[in-house]
Design a protein around this motif. Sequence first.
Motif, short mmCIF file in Angstrom:
data_model
loop_
_atom_site.label_atom_id
_atom_site.label_comp_id
_atom_site.label_asym_id
_atom_site.label_seq_id
_atom_site.Cartn_x
_atom_site.Cartn_y
_atom_site.Cartn_z
N SER A 3 3.71 15.61 28.58
CA SER A 3 3.21 14.27 28.26
C SER A 3 3.45 13.33 29.44
N TYR A 4 2.68 12.26 29.47
CA TYR A 4 2.81 11.29 30.56
C TYR A 4 4.20 10.64 30.52
N THR A 5 4.67 10.31 29.33
CA THR A 5 5.99 9.68 29.19
C THR A 5 7.09 10.59 29.72
N HIS A 7 6.76 12.91 31.91
CA HIS A 7 6.57 13.00 33.36
C HIS A 7 7.27 11.84 34.06
N GLY A 28 0.76 3.16 31.70
CA GLY A 28 -0.29 4.17 31.70
C GLY A 28 -1.50 3.84 32.55
N ASP A 39 -3.91 6.04 34.80
CA ASP A 39 -2.97 7.01 35.36
C ASP A 39 -2.61 8.11 34.36
N GLU A 40 -2.83 7.85 33.09
CA GLU A 40 -2.42 8.79 32.04
C GLU A 40 -3.51 9.82 31.72
N PHE A 43 -2.87 13.66 31.85
CA PHE A 43 -1.91 14.13 30.84
C PHE A 43 -2.52 14.10 29.44
N ARG A 44 -3.47 13.20 29.24
CA ARG A 44 -4.09 13.05 27.93
C ARG A 44 -5.27 13.99 27.73
#
Length: 246
Positions: A3-5, A7, A28, A39-40, A43-44
């Motif tokens: 996940s972005y978080t 990361h 994000g 930027d997310e 990952f999404r």
Amino acid sequence: MESYTKHILTQLKSGNLSIEEAEDQLKGFTDYGFAKVDDEREFRQGFPEVIFGAGKTPEQINGIFNHLVHKGNTVLATRVNPLAAKEVCEQIEGVIYESVGKTLLYKSEGYDVVNDKKIGVICAGTSDIPVAREAEITIEAMGHQYTTFYDIGVAGIHRLFAQLEEIRKCDVLIVVAGMEGALPSVVGGLVSAPIVAVPTSIGYGTHLNGITSLLSMLNTCASGVTVVNIDNGFGAGYSASLMLRV
């Protein structure tokens, strides 16, 4: 997929980001005023934001492109005019401009081919090639392989049959056609692979800049045909690539 978080938190823990930088990145997106770069997205959805170049200034395209490259992404921009392409290519080493499909592609250090599956890109006429090229560069950007089959429209259907054996070896097919848009229906009745049909704006009078081809493809009696918007080579390439990832 990470996940972005997670990361961001991993980078914070390793000391690559300060608390303030991590807090800012957890939004994000990065706000440049003229654009809020997502930027997310990778990952999404599994692939970074793609830049739609039409209507953007060379400076705007260059700014977004630079940002995504700096993030370590493979970067794709579509509908890029030669002036904007020249500016980006002069600023960033390794960017390739494909003038027929009007795309810019930068491959990151981590770029790799995802698997050995292949997407076939079938083009009814030579005038449809720019849309096909946009699809092909999108496929390449997403880490897949493609094979081209150009100028095999229904007006000379023996040309299609001559390459049918190779076409049937492809795992997914993109079929690009203008005029009456009949080619996806013909191909759909001959193959077992899923088809993404792309109507183009190539045609005369009552072709209505692609609407006739679009409606023809939407009304196909062949099973397994999905249709994207007029001239949307990017959408076709992206969808076909996702099919291979499932």
